[in-house]
Structure formats: C-alpha cells, structure tokens
Design an enzyme around this catalytic site. Structure first.
Site, PDB file in Angstrom:
ATOM      1  N   ALA A 277       0.868  -1.191   0.000  1.00 44.95           N
ATOM      2  CA  ALA A 277       0.000   0.000   0.000  1.00 44.95           C
ATOM      3  C   ALA A 277       0.903   1.240   0.000  1.00 44.95           C
ATOM      4  O   ALA A 277       0.807   2.103   0.869  1.00 44.95           O
ATOM      5  CB  ALA A 277      -0.965  -0.007   1.184  1.00 44.95           C
TER       6      ALA A 277
ATOM      7  N   LYS B  74       9.395   7.421  10.795  1.00 45.82           N
ATOM      8  CA  LYS B  74       7.965   7.405  11.145  1.00 45.82           C
ATOM      9  C   LYS B  74       7.706   6.364  12.236  1.00 45.82           C
ATOM     10  O   LYS B  74       6.940   6.587  13.152  1.00 45.82           O
ATOM     11  CB  LYS B  74       7.154   7.089   9.881  1.00 45.82           C
ATOM     12  CG  LYS B  74       5.776   6.541  10.091  1.00 45.82           C
ATOM     13  CD  LYS B  74       4.829   7.625  10.520  1.00 45.82           C
ATOM     14  CE  LYS B  74       3.378   7.219  10.543  1.00 45.82           C
ATOM     15  NZ  LYS B  74       3.056   5.919  11.044  1.00 45.82           N
TER      16      LYS B  74
ATOM     17  N   ARG C  38      -2.339   3.290   6.839  1.00 45.00           N
ATOM     18  CA  ARG C  38      -3.582   3.226   7.624  1.00 45.00           C
ATOM     19  C   ARG C  38      -4.377   4.532   7.558  1.00 45.00           C
ATOM     20  O   ARG C  38      -5.529   4.559   7.985  1.00 45.00           O
ATOM     21  CB  ARG C  38      -3.278   2.864   9.080  1.00 45.00           C
ATOM     22  CG  ARG C  38      -2.843   1.416   9.251  1.00 45.00           C
ATOM     23  CD  ARG C  38      -2.792   1.009  10.717  1.00 45.00           C
ATOM     24  NE  ARG C  38      -2.599  -0.409  10.904  1.00 45.00           N
ATOM     25  CZ  ARG C  38      -1.428  -0.984  11.185  1.00 45.00           C
ATOM     26  NH1 ARG C  38      -0.339  -0.261  11.309  1.00 45.00           N
ATOM     27  NH2 ARG C  38      -1.344  -2.279  11.350  1.00 45.00           N
TER      28      ARG C  38
ATOM     29  N   HIS D 278       7.061   5.625   1.686  1.00 46.25           N
ATOM     30  CA  HIS D 278       7.850   4.463   1.235  1.00 46.25           C
ATOM     31  C   HIS D 278       8.776   4.866   0.080  1.00 46.25           C
ATOM     32  O   HIS D 278       9.934   4.463   0.018  1.00 46.25           O
ATOM     33  CB  HIS D 278       6.933   3.346   0.733  1.00 46.25           C
ATOM     34  CG  HIS D 278       5.981   2.806   1.755  1.00 46.25           C
ATOM     35  ND1 HIS D 278       4.618   3.011   1.690  1.00 46.25           N
ATOM     36  CD2 HIS D 278       6.192   2.049   2.857  1.00 46.25           C
ATOM     37  CE1 HIS D 278       4.029   2.394   2.707  1.00 46.25           C
ATOM     38  NE2 HIS D 278       4.951   1.809   3.436  1.00 46.25           N
TER      39      HIS D 278
ATOM     40  N   GLU E  49       4.061   8.060  -0.617  1.00 50.15           N
ATOM     41  CA  GLU E  49       5.288   8.849  -0.801  1.00 50.15           C
ATOM     42  C   GLU E  49       6.323   8.591   0.301  1.00 50.15           C
ATOM     43  O   GLU E  49       7.511   8.794   0.087  1.00 50.15           O
ATOM     44  CB  GLU E  49       4.965  10.347  -0.877  1.00 50.15           C
ATOM     45  CG  GLU E  49       4.340  10.787  -2.196  1.00 50.15           C
ATOM     46  CD  GLU E  49       5.217  10.469  -3.419  1.00 50.15           C
ATOM     47  OE1 GLU E  49       6.447  10.617  -3.330  1.00 50.15           O
ATOM     48  OE2 GLU E  49       4.666  10.030  -4.438  1.00 50.15           O
TER      49      GLU E  49
ATOM     50  N   GLN F  16       3.404  -9.846  13.212  1.00 44.13           N
ATOM     51  CA  GLN F  16       3.472  -8.565  13.923  1.00 44.13           C
ATOM     52  C   GLN F  16       2.076  -7.970  14.173  1.00 44.13           C
ATOM     53  O   GLN F  16       1.960  -6.843  14.650  1.00 44.13           O
ATOM     54  CB  GLN F  16       4.383  -7.574  13.194  1.00 44.13           C
ATOM     55  CG  GLN F  16       3.838  -7.061  11.879  1.00 44.13           C
ATOM     56  CD  GLN F  16       4.888  -6.263  11.131  1.00 44.13           C
ATOM     57  OE1 GLN F  16       5.876  -6.813  10.657  1.00 44.13           O
ATOM     58  NE2 GLN F  16       4.686  -4.948  11.044  1.00 44.13           N
TER      59      GLN F  16
HETATM   60  P1  AMP Z   1       5.258  -0.289   6.436  1.00 42.86           P
HETATM   61  O1  AMP Z   1       4.846  -0.607   5.046  1.00 42.86           O
HETATM   62  O2  AMP Z   1       4.242   0.487   7.217  1.00 42.86           O
HETATM   63  O3  AMP Z   1       5.774  -1.497   7.190  1.00 42.86           O
HETATM   64  O4  AMP Z   1       6.503   0.683   6.326  1.00 42.86           O
HETATM   65  C1  AMP Z   1       7.640   0.322   5.578  1.00 42.86           C
HETATM   66  C2  AMP Z   1       8.712   1.341   5.831  1.00 42.86           C
HETATM   67  O5  AMP Z   1       8.250   2.622   5.418  1.00 42.86           O
HETATM   68  C3  AMP Z   1       9.100   1.467   7.319  1.00 42.86           C
HETATM   69  O6  AMP Z   1      10.508   1.629   7.418  1.00 42.86           O
HETATM   70  C4  AMP Z   1       8.365   2.710   7.739  1.00 42.86           C
HETATM   71  O7  AMP Z   1       8.970   3.379   8.818  1.00 42.86           O
HETATM   72  C5  AMP Z   1       8.459   3.548   6.464  1.00 42.86           C
HETATM   73  N1  AMP Z   1       7.451   4.603   6.431  1.00 42.86           N
HETATM   74  C6  AMP Z   1       6.114   4.479   6.622  1.00 42.86           C
HETATM   75  N2  AMP Z   1       5.513   5.682   6.577  1.00 42.86           N
HETATM   76  C7  AMP Z   1       6.501   6.590   6.349  1.00 42.86           C
HETATM   77  C8  AMP Z   1       6.523   8.013   6.198  1.00 42.86           C
HETATM   78  N3  AMP Z   1       5.414   8.753   6.277  1.00 42.86           N
HETATM   79  N4  AMP Z   1       7.712   8.619   5.970  1.00 42.86           N
HETATM   80  C9  AMP Z   1       8.858   7.876   5.891  1.00 42.86           C
HETATM   81  N5  AMP Z   1       8.897   6.544   6.023  1.00 42.86           N
HETATM   82  C10 AMP Z   1       7.735   5.899   6.237  1.00 42.86           C
END
Ligand code: AMP
Length: 281
Positions: free
Chosen positions: A32, A149, A187, A37, A35, A61
């Site tokens: 999902a 984040k 989310r 990611h 910006e 998790q």
């Molecule tokens: P997730 O898909 O939520 O597991 O996040 C994957 C990676 O993207 C993790 O290292 C998160 O910390 C990073 N991430 C998620 N949201 C942000 C954001 N708004 N800015 C920078 N990195 C992000």
C-alpha cells in the site's frame, strides 16, 4: 524491474549483483505504498547500485483483533509505482517462504522494544525483528533503509543488527508528511474526512510540546499531561502513550538533558495513529 517470488531466486540474483561489485540497498515494506515508502527508495538509490523493495504483510506482527486481514493491499498499484521509481527488484514472498516451518521460532526484540508500542501491542516487535531478520537473510543487502515514522522500530532494528553482528548498514529516512504535516501512513486510508482534520492535530501537538519542553526542560512531567488532555479535547478517543525518550536508546526522560524524541500513539475512530518528533535541548 524483476519481481522475485521465491527466496532462492532473490538470493541468486543478489549474489550475482554482488559478484559483479554492485552494492545492494533494501527497503522492507508491507505494501500500500505512498510517498513515505517511495522517499525511502530514493534514499536507498543514493547508497547503492541496485535497490530491492519487499512487499509482505507480516502476520506475526499483528496481534489478535488487529487489522491483518483488512490491512490495505494493492499489489498492482505498488508494482506500477515501483516501476516508475526504477526499482531493480521487488521481493513478494509467500507466508511459507518466510515461515517455512509454520511459526516455530520468534526472535525476541531487545530493550529498545520495552514500553511504548510493546505495552499496547505485545509481541509486535518480536514479529518485526523475526520478519526483518528473515528478509535480510533472503535479500542479503549491504544497506537497508527504515523510516523514522516508526521510530521505535528503527531503534529495535538497529539494536538487532548490532547484537547479531549483521553486516548491514541501517539508514534512517525522515518522516514524509502531507501539506498539513500529517505523517503519511497506509492506515490513513481508514480515516474519514472529519477524522483527517483531527488527525492533523497530532503533529501540531508534538511540535508545540517539543518547543515548550525545550523552553522548560525540567517540566516534562507537567507538560505531557496537558498535551495529552489537549489531544482528547481535539477529538482523539484514547491516547495509548505520549512520552519523551532519549534518542536511539529510548531511555525514558523526565527532563530534557540530551537529544530526545516525543513519541505518541493515539486512537481516532477505528484507526490507531503513531507519530514522533525530535526535541533538542
Ligand atoms: P510499512 O509498510 O508500514 O511497514 O513501512 C515500511 C517502511 O516505510 C518502514 O521503514 C516505515 O517506517 C516507512 N514509512 C512508513 N511511513 C513513512 C513516512 N510517512 N515517511 C517515511 N517513512 C515511512
């Protein structure tokens, strides 16, 4: 862009890249993609010749009653975005690739995992450490990029890499926010228009509180309850935590005597938001 569906294909190609002297950077995600990611992908590109992104919604998790089943998934959209960003490899393992024996062994995350998220999501960081360790084993990157984040997660991963002596450099990526400073998150898709307005008060509260703490470094224990009350009055339903912790070690602080972070988790309708903000003495 190569889409790798199995660990063996992934490992073989990375071995070939490394054999020819190329550095490999890795960005683990649950998909999902937004910006936030993609900003990590750009940082990855600055540190390596080849960039690999993984997309895997990791069941270990998620706690009971959490959103594992309904977590936003958009594989086609994600692949299109990654193609646009000239990513070299996307790793999309199945659960049986990551947990070939079922889930028989779970790593125990280190002290950076104590408190904060762990208090409200028991076992969350153990699941994160387990999946990241396994993904590292499949991708074998030289560097990996994690977002600030999820600040506690970044600290947990750094601690794991140090403790297990993994030859991987961990690079932090700054939090990407929308034009009104709301931290981007997969989310956020759950938020209604009204909730979005309230959600934006989270970063504004952290920013103000950080300034107040810098001005009154001994008054942390008085300032935090006032800010918490402010969030409830703004429309948040429940604040799981709002705390000041030392940078990196995440040691609890009741006075600002070193570089620190404010970390918060707050419920808004059916969405749980987390954010953090740096605080300088
Ligand atoms: P997730 O898909 O939520 O597991 O996040 C994957 C990676 O993207 C993790 O290292 C998160 O910390 C990073 N991430 C998620 N949201 C942000 C954001 N708004 N800015 C920078 N990195 C992000």
């Amino acid at each position: 862009m190569i889409v790798f569906e199995s660990p063996s294909e992934m490992q073989k190609t990375v071995a070939d890249w490394k054999q020819s002297g190329q550095r490999v950077a890795f960005v683990p995600t649950m998909g999902a993609l937004h910006e936030g990611h993609l900003s990590l992908c750009k940082i990855a590109r600055e540190h390596a010749d080849k960039v690999v992104v993984s997309i895997f919604v990791n069941p270990t998790q998620f706690g009971k009653g959490e959103d594992f089943k309904t977590y936003p998934r958009d594989m086609d959209g994600d692949l299109a975005k990654l193609r646009d960003h000239k990513i070299d490899g996307v790793y999309t393992p199945q659960e049986s690739d990551i947990y070939p024996e079922g889930v028989k062994i779970i790593l125990q995350a280190g002290p950076a995992a104590y408190g904060l998220e762990s208090e409200f999501r028991p076992g969350f960081f153990d699941g994160v450490a387990t999946v990241v360790q396994q993904l590292f084993h499949h991708v074998r990157p030289d560097v990996a990029v994690f977002g600030e984040k999820d600040y506690q997660q970044l600290c947990v991963i750094r601690q794991m890499v140090a403790e297990l002596n993994l030859p991987i450099e961990i690079i932090p990526g700054p939090t990407m926010r929308d034009n009104l400073d709301l931290a981007l998150s997969s989310r956020n898709a759950y938020l209604s228009d009204d909730e979005l307005k309230t959600a934006r008060r989270l970063s504004a509260t952290l920013k103000n509180l950080a300034e107040e703490i810098t001005e009154h470094p001994k008054d942390v224990d008085d300032l935090i309850p006032v800010a918490t009350q402010g969030l409830l009055e703004a429309g948040f339903d429940k604040i799981d935590y709002l705390e000041l912790r030392a940078d990196n070690t995440l040691k609890p602080l009741s006075r600002l005597d070193r570089p620190a972070r404010l970390l918060v988790a707050a419920h808004l309708g059916k969405t749980r938001l987390i954010d953090n903000w740096p605080v300088s003495p």
